[in-house]
Design an enzyme around this catalytic site. Sequence first.
Site: not given
Ligand code: HPA
Length: 266
Positions: A25, A205-206, A79-80, A241, A107, A77, A229, A55
């Site tokens: 990302s 998540m990847s 989750y998609e 996001h 990320a 991903h 973050n 993406h």
């Molecule tokens: N959690 C999960 N996936 C992420 C995060 C997070 O805080 N930041 C970027 N991808």
Amino acid sequence: MQDTINFIKEKTNNFEPEIGIILGSGLGEFADEYCEHSIPYSDIPNFIKSSVAGHKGRLVFAEIQGKKVVMMQGRNHYYEGHSMQEITFPVKVMKKLGVKTLILTNAAGSVNECFRPGDLMLITDHINFMGANPLVGSNDDTLGERFPDMSEIYKKDLIKIAEKCAEKSCLDIQKGVYFASSGPSYETPAEIRMARIIGADAVGMSTVPEAIVANYCGLKVLGISCISNAASGISDVKLSHTEVIETTNKAKSRFKAFILEILKNI
Ligand code: HPA
């Protein structure tokens, strides 16, 4: 697989990459600057196209720092709604194209309270909390064995090289364990406390499905997280996001310099 390989070889004039990079990302721009051949995922037989903002969704081939590189500008991903097998297919394709080393980037939220947004973290190990494994199903013995060892997915020699490259680029680099959750919802504060207790430093998540498959088929893996973050519950700020993309955008010049130095030295 053979259809996919034939198609790619034809489109790239038989380009033979030795290094693969999966750009996470907000980090995909790197591939725009170094692009000799590019193929949208939607054109490639058996690839799924990318649907997440930030993406792009194409395979980019280029020679960078004297190394032949294939880059995924954007990834798919779990989750998609795709299967673990579908999202890791490109890693097997890279292996078949001749890739020996795979650089995985993402990320991630910081679980370690010493980390700050914008930090880069070398992944030393991971915790798979996605509830699924991409190697489930019948095994292709031509790619790897049924029960692969996972004691050193993220190769120590690559981590050492990357640390030296960070020093050269005057980058403060973190190291830590990446915890993968399935998403798409961010974690709860309780989940983040648990992740910290069991040894995680960053959450995302990847990456983990790709790392499992890369290790399985004998690729050396280097993993780099861009901390975008503070994870859930660490600060009062709500996760979004947009924030993830904004922070990775700010880190991208440092990220680029770092990747270039790594490519020069591996
Ligand atoms: N959690 C999960 N996936 C992420 C995060 C997070 O805080 N930041 C970027 N991808």
